[in-house]
Motif scaffolding. Sequence first.
Motif, PDB file in Angstrom:
ATOM      1  N   SER A  17     -52.898  23.025  60.238  1.00 53.73           N
ATOM      2  CA  SER A  17     -52.972  22.181  59.049  1.00 53.73           C
ATOM      3  C   SER A  17     -54.297  22.469  58.357  1.00 53.73           C
ATOM      4  O   SER A  17     -55.363  22.299  58.953  1.00 53.73           O
ATOM      5  CB  SER A  17     -52.884  20.704  59.427  1.00 53.73           C
ATOM      6  N   ILE A  18     -54.210  22.923  57.128  1.00 52.65           N
ATOM      7  CA  ILE A  18     -55.396  23.273  56.341  1.00 52.65           C
ATOM      8  C   ILE A  18     -55.527  22.261  55.212  1.00 52.65           C
ATOM      9  O   ILE A  18     -54.588  22.068  54.434  1.00 52.65           O
ATOM     10  CB  ILE A  18     -55.287  24.711  55.779  1.00 52.65           C
ATOM     11  N   ARG A  19     -56.693  21.640  55.123  1.00 52.65           N
ATOM     12  CA  ARG A  19     -56.914  20.543  54.173  1.00 52.65           C
ATOM     13  C   ARG A  19     -57.938  20.863  53.082  1.00 52.65           C
ATOM     14  O   ARG A  19     -58.202  20.032  52.230  1.00 52.65           O
ATOM     15  CB  ARG A  19     -57.352  19.299  54.939  1.00 52.65           C
ATOM     16  N   LYS A  20     -58.532  22.048  53.135  1.00 51.47           N
ATOM     17  CA  LYS A  20     -59.517  22.451  52.119  1.00 51.47           C
ATOM     18  C   LYS A  20     -59.122  23.816  51.582  1.00 51.47           C
ATOM     19  O   LYS A  20     -58.772  24.720  52.355  1.00 51.47           O
ATOM     20  CB  LYS A  20     -60.924  22.514  52.717  1.00 51.47           C
ATOM     21  N   THR A  32     -42.250  30.670  45.323  1.00 53.48           N
ATOM     22  CA  THR A  32     -40.816  30.909  45.457  1.00 53.48           C
ATOM     23  C   THR A  32     -40.461  31.276  46.897  1.00 53.48           C
ATOM     24  O   THR A  32     -39.469  30.786  47.448  1.00 53.48           O
ATOM     25  CB  THR A  32     -40.348  32.014  44.482  1.00 53.48           C
ATOM     26  N   THR A  33     -41.282  32.106  47.529  1.00 52.68           N
ATOM     27  CA  THR A  33     -41.053  32.480  48.927  1.00 52.68           C
ATOM     28  C   THR A  33     -41.103  31.247  49.827  1.00 52.68           C
ATOM     29  O   THR A  33     -40.276  31.092  50.728  1.00 52.68           O
ATOM     30  CB  THR A  33     -42.096  33.524  49.377  1.00 52.68           C
ATOM     31  N   ILE A  34     -42.045  30.358  49.582  1.00 54.63           N
ATOM     32  CA  ILE A  34     -42.185  29.124  50.370  1.00 54.63           C
ATOM     33  C   ILE A  34     -40.955  28.235  50.186  1.00 54.63           C
ATOM     34  O   ILE A  34     -40.399  27.709  51.154  1.00 54.63           O
ATOM     35  CB  ILE A  34     -43.485  28.388  49.966  1.00 54.63           C
ATOM     36  N   LEU A  35     -40.515  28.080  48.948  1.00 58.39           N
ATOM     37  CA  LEU A  35     -39.340  27.252  48.674  1.00 58.39           C
ATOM     38  C   LEU A  35     -38.083  27.858  49.294  1.00 58.39           C
ATOM     39  O   LEU A  35     -37.219  27.134  49.815  1.00 58.39           O
ATOM     40  CB  LEU A  35     -39.173  27.068  47.167  1.00 58.39           C
ATOM     41  N   GLU A  36     -37.972  29.172  49.242  1.00 60.39           N
ATOM     42  CA  GLU A  36     -36.828  29.846  49.869  1.00 60.39           C
ATOM     43  C   GLU A  36     -36.816  29.595  51.377  1.00 60.39           C
ATOM     44  O   GLU A  36     -35.754  29.403  51.971  1.00 60.39           O
ATOM     45  CB  GLU A  36     -36.861  31.355  49.581  1.00 60.39           C
ATOM     46  N   LEU A 110     -44.581  27.221  57.825  1.00 62.14           N
ATOM     47  CA  LEU A 110     -44.655  28.532  58.466  1.00 62.14           C
ATOM     48  C   LEU A 110     -44.721  29.647  57.423  1.00 62.14           C
ATOM     49  O   LEU A 110     -45.451  30.624  57.599  1.00 62.14           O
ATOM     50  CB  LEU A 110     -43.465  28.731  59.410  1.00 62.14           C
ATOM     51  N   ALA A 111     -43.987  29.512  56.332  1.00 60.72           N
ATOM     52  CA  ALA A 111     -44.054  30.505  55.252  1.00 60.72           C
ATOM     53  C   ALA A 111     -45.443  30.512  54.620  1.00 60.72           C
ATOM     54  O   ALA A 111     -45.996  31.584  54.331  1.00 60.72           O
ATOM     55  CB  ALA A 111     -42.985  30.218  54.206  1.00 60.72           C
ATOM     56  N   ILE A 112     -46.012  29.335  54.414  1.00 55.18           N
ATOM     57  CA  ILE A 112     -47.371  29.231  53.864  1.00 55.18           C
ATOM     58  C   ILE A 112     -48.335  30.004  54.756  1.00 55.18           C
ATOM     59  O   ILE A 112     -49.141  30.806  54.284  1.00 55.18           O
ATOM     60  CB  ILE A 112     -47.783  27.746  53.712  1.00 55.18           C
ATOM     61  N   HIS A 113     -48.228  29.782  56.051  1.00 51.43           N
ATOM     62  CA  HIS A 113     -49.082  30.486  57.011  1.00 51.43           C
ATOM     63  C   HIS A 113     -48.842  31.995  56.952  1.00 51.43           C
ATOM     64  O   HIS A 113     -49.793  32.784  56.922  1.00 51.43           O
ATOM     65  CB  HIS A 113     -48.830  29.949  58.425  1.00 51.43           C
ATOM     66  N   ALA A 114     -47.585  32.403  56.935  1.00 51.69           N
ATOM     67  CA  ALA A 114     -47.241  33.830  56.935  1.00 51.69           C
ATOM     68  C   ALA A 114     -47.782  34.545  55.695  1.00 51.69           C
ATOM     69  O   ALA A 114     -48.076  35.740  55.746  1.00 51.69           O
ATOM     70  CB  ALA A 114     -45.726  34.002  57.030  1.00 51.69           C
ATOM     71  N   LEU A 115     -47.923  33.820  54.597  1.00 57.07           N
ATOM     72  CA  LEU A 115     -48.437  34.394  53.355  1.00 57.07           C
ATOM     73  C   LEU A 115     -49.970  34.400  53.286  1.00 57.07           C
ATOM     74  O   LEU A 115     -50.545  34.809  52.281  1.00 57.07           O
ATOM     75  CB  LEU A 115     -47.866  33.634  52.157  1.00 57.07           C
ATOM     76  N   GLY A 116     -50.616  33.915  54.347  1.00 56.38           N
ATOM     77  CA  GLY A 116     -52.075  33.873  54.364  1.00 56.38           C
ATOM     78  C   GLY A 116     -52.646  32.699  53.593  1.00 56.38           C
ATOM     79  O   GLY A 116     -53.838  32.660  53.298  1.00 56.38           O
ATOM     80  N   LEU A 117     -51.791  31.735  53.286  1.00 56.90           N
ATOM     81  CA  LEU A 117     -52.217  30.530  52.585  1.00 56.90           C
ATOM     82  C   LEU A 117     -52.451  29.421  53.597  1.00 56.90           C
ATOM     83  O   LEU A 117     -52.193  29.584  54.788  1.00 56.90           O
ATOM     84  CB  LEU A 117     -51.150  30.118  51.565  1.00 56.90           C
ATOM     85  N   VAL A 148     -45.189  15.339  51.128  1.00 58.47           N
ATOM     86  CA  VAL A 148     -45.795  16.212  50.128  1.00 58.47           C
ATOM     87  C   VAL A 148     -46.569  17.256  50.916  1.00 58.47           C
ATOM     88  O   VAL A 148     -47.324  16.917  51.834  1.00 58.47           O
ATOM     89  CB  VAL A 148     -46.726  15.431  49.174  1.00 58.47           C
ATOM     90  N   ILE A 149     -46.345  18.512  50.583  1.00 60.11           N
ATOM     91  CA  ILE A 149     -47.111  19.596  51.189  1.00 60.11           C
ATOM     92  C   ILE A 149     -48.182  20.006  50.186  1.00 60.11           C
ATOM     93  O   ILE A 149     -47.863  20.433  49.079  1.00 60.11           O
ATOM     94  CB  ILE A 149     -46.219  20.804  51.530  1.00 60.11           C
ATOM     95  N   ALA A 150     -49.439  19.820  50.557  1.00 56.00           N
ATOM     96  CA  ALA A 150     -50.557  20.302  49.738  1.00 56.00           C
ATOM     97  C   ALA A 150     -50.862  21.710  50.224  1.00 56.00           C
ATOM     98  O   ALA A 150     -50.866  21.974  51.431  1.00 56.00           O
ATOM     99  CB  ALA A 150     -51.770  19.396  49.903  1.00 56.00           C
ATOM    100  N   LEU A 151     -51.113  22.639  49.278  1.00 55.92           N
ATOM    101  CA  LEU A 151     -51.359  24.004  49.693  1.00 55.92           C
ATOM    102  C   LEU A 151     -52.306  24.723  48.754  1.00 55.92           C
ATOM    103  O   LEU A 151     -52.543  24.278  47.629  1.00 55.92           O
ATOM    104  CB  LEU A 151     -50.051  24.790  49.816  1.00 55.92           C
ATOM    105  N   GLY A 152     -52.806  25.829  49.243  1.00 54.48           N
ATOM    106  CA  GLY A 152     -53.700  26.672  48.469  1.00 54.48           C
ATOM    107  C   GLY A 152     -54.243  27.785  49.340  1.00 54.48           C
ATOM    108  O   GLY A 152     -53.802  27.971  50.478  1.00 54.48           O
ATOM    109  N   HIS A 153     -55.195  28.505  48.812  1.00 58.08           N
ATOM    110  CA  HIS A 153     -55.878  29.541  49.590  1.00 58.08           C
ATOM    111  C   HIS A 153     -56.896  28.828  50.479  1.00 58.08           C
ATOM    112  O   HIS A 153     -57.696  28.024  49.989  1.00 58.08           O
ATOM    113  CB  HIS A 153     -56.546  30.557  48.658  1.00 58.08           C
ATOM    114  N   PRO A 154     -56.860  29.069  51.783  1.00 57.66           N
ATOM    115  CA  PRO A 154     -57.679  28.286  52.709  1.00 57.66           C
ATOM    116  C   PRO A 154     -59.185  28.475  52.535  1.00 57.66           C
ATOM    117  O   PRO A 154     -59.652  29.579  52.309  1.00 57.66           O
ATOM    118  CB  PRO A 154     -57.236  28.766  54.094  1.00 57.66           C
ATOM    119  N   ALA A 155     -59.898  27.353  52.630  1.00 55.38           N
ATOM    120  CA  ALA A 155     -61.363  27.359  52.605  1.00 55.38           C
ATOM    121  C   ALA A 155     -61.892  26.795  53.920  1.00 55.38           C
ATOM    122  O   ALA A 155     -63.024  26.329  53.999  1.00 55.38           O
ATOM    123  CB  ALA A 155     -61.874  26.548  51.415  1.00 55.38           C
ATOM    124  N   GLN A 156     -61.050  26.800  54.968  1.00 56.45           N
ATOM    125  CA  GLN A 156     -61.446  26.306  56.284  1.00 56.45           C
ATOM    126  C   GLN A 156     -60.467  26.865  57.315  1.00 56.45           C
ATOM    127  O   GLN A 156     -59.394  27.349  56.963  1.00 56.45           O
ATOM    128  CB  GLN A 156     -61.414  24.771  56.337  1.00 56.45           C
TER     129      GLN A 156
END
Length: 173
Positions: A17-20, A32-36, A110-117, A148-156
């Motif tokens: 779980s990445i929060r920053k 789109t990949t995440i939604l798929e 898992l898709a978020i993680h696989a994409l490096g996000l 709600v899934i909050a996401l982005g490029h990880p800063a932690q």
Amino acid sequence: MTHSDNPVIAALRERRSIRKYTDKPVSREDLTTILEAGRWAPSGLNNQPWRFMVIAKGDPRHEKLAECTKYAHIVRNSAACIAVVLEKEAMYSEMKDHQGAGACIQNMLLAIHALGLGGVWLGQIVNDQAASLGAIGLDEKEYELQAVIALGHPAQDGSPKRKELSELMLETF
């Protein structure tokens, strides 16, 4: 290939779980990949009652959504949020549909993680359905917010803490 070399098993163990997040936006292709990934989750009778809404930073609903949770700082810092709702008319079994929504959310994480996000499952936001759904323009008579899934490029980095399997077992096998 050993179990530990399996990319699916590795993703399950490495996802956090990445929060920053950084200020970099998430691409439409990645979203789109995440939604798929969510779309391909299992559901009872294959009814797929989940519906998604992407709310990007800069959209006025992003701030309104932040005001609906004690984790407002996570929402505000995210590049985007994905609201995962159940369409009530598409549901056939409350328990099974909630379980399916959980599988859908996990697929997206898992898709978020696989994409490096990085992403995090925000559950507390569902406590006030009227406010949360209203913030994104949905009617609680038609939809039930699951997360709600909050996401982005990880800063932690995330925390790897987990209970030992022996602590979770009701009996040994």
